[in-house]
Design an enzyme around this catalytic site. Structure first.
Site, short mmCIF file in Angstrom:
data_model
loop_
_atom_site.label_atom_id
_atom_site.label_comp_id
_atom_site.label_asym_id
_atom_site.label_seq_id
_atom_site.Cartn_x
_atom_site.Cartn_y
_atom_site.Cartn_z
N ASP B 17 0.85 -1.19 0.00
CA ASP B 17 0.00 0.00 0.00
C ASP B 17 0.88 1.24 0.00
O ASP B 17 2.10 1.13 -0.10
CB ASP B 17 -0.96 -0.02 1.20
CG ASP B 17 -0.21 -0.06 2.54
OD1 ASP B 17 0.89 0.52 2.63
OD2 ASP B 17 -0.73 -0.65 3.49
N MET B 18 0.27 2.41 0.06
CA MET B 18 1.03 3.64 -0.07
C MET B 18 2.00 3.88 1.10
O MET B 18 2.84 4.77 1.01
CB MET B 18 0.09 4.84 -0.22
CG MET B 18 -0.79 5.05 0.97
SD MET B 18 -1.96 6.41 0.71
CE MET B 18 -0.86 7.81 0.78
#
Lengths: 147, 147, 147, 147
Positions: B17-18
């Protein structure tokens, strides 16, 4: 001071598996979605914060009890409740209710504990006190809500 | 009689994920992947079984403790251990180890409880004893493995 | 000089949907997985590169034609072929073959075009020539492979 | 007679990847979500239909052109347009617009072709004419909308 947040979503086709029900891992995505909605309801974002201090919220514990399955196009309410607040950590309880049932029925219950971290000068993440601007707006839910 | 199974996988880009780490929900997908590999190692499939009885294994409880993050291209070993066996339910413990560290390091620990169900004549799923052909091949791991 | 890469994977339960087949979006994850394996086979990583220049590879076009469904526990080979190479972009063709069929059968065909970008001083990403160390190791597949 | 549908969603954290943007495979999930919303807007469900005939809609082609990235908490409008209608197939065009930009900006454009299938007596799926109840409510968008 807030201790809860509710969001309703409709189950997507791509959230189901070949058993015809929402894959169990997706309940953890639903929890996170409610957690982030809760932060936005307080005027913050878990990412682009405006508290003069950039913090992150990695998970240290997550769990879920599954009572009934959710299916495609079910309307599910995710009800977040703050269950514990420490100087550097927050715990949440989540109640999943299927709304398109008469009466609505609880289908799962989850828990999540997250820690507040900040990036050190050397680039490493370290647990840090929850920024005051955030902590001042959150309180633990009344005990009768957490039973 | 088997009580454990190990599988190694390399973290995929789409599992991050980010925050630059494996999304916490994906640990539950890793657990399931090891569970299904365990069944195949016994000669069964969780879906296309050959026990003359079609059963399913819905989850009733899942949890994970996160110790360290996993990143893209990390090699992670998922070690499944059978922690409990009842007539109609199985519980597993999972240890996640990052292998590309010196020495390899435990990054997470998970638990999963599944119930054996069969489809009734009316189409509903109901808890049913684990088929003997399967139960005969599984045992609980020695206690020193489960600490 | 390389123009192809093959990887085999077994379909995971969590990659299926309620239609009992691999969700169509997952074919794009399979493509990416093969793309990254291709880079590793060249001695590079799409992320932690060692070319003295940090580049990224955002997608500008992706497509897939679906011929037959894939199901849980199917063994699928993803065959990547370099179909075009420009100074700042690469295009790939992907052939998906189900190996547990007699004979193995093509189940899908995909395409992907990625652009090489580097971060500018102002933080923005801008298309940049593919680093020589990478470009020198890649060539377009012979035309008869791309039919 | 309908030829379009719009839905707005906020990008979830778990839809991003380590590049900090929505993973490219998720645009195909967004398309499907709009497709299913379109069906619901007509009074049908892609799954639990009420047309006296149980049909499915497997994808035969999907593609997407990516113009700009989407990030966490971006508000994205997915605009579905019916671009072609055959007796047994439907094609859609999708325009993705980021609404939290001034002015809103198109960030991607997708296409999807689905085929109407029904289950034969032998259990196999076979292409079948779109049920009249559904076909009567759908028309192709005016050409100026599809440019």
């Amino acid at each position: 001071m807030a201790y809860e947040f509710k969001v309703v979503r409709t189950v997507e086709f791509y959230e189901t598996d070949m058993a015809g029900i929402v894959h169990y891992s997706n309940f953890f995505r639903y929890m996170e979605s409610a957690e982030h909605g809760f932060f936005r309801s307080l005027g913050f974002s878990v990412v682009t914060d405006n508290t003069h201090q950039r913090v992150g919220w990695p998970r240290v514990h997550a769990e879920c009890d599954y009572l009934q399955p959710l299916r495609f196009e079910d309307d599910v309410e995710i009800h977040l409740l703050v269950s514990e607040m420490k100087s550097k950590a927050l715990s949440y309880v989540f109640r999943f209710r299927k709304l398109n049932a008469a009466p609505p029925v609880e289908v799962a219950r989850g828990k999540l504990t997250v820690v507040c971290v900040a990036r050190e000068a050397d680039g490493k993440m370290k647990a840090t006190p929850i920024p005051k601007a955030i902590a001042d707006r959150i309180q633990v839910a009344p005990p009768e809500f957490l039973k």
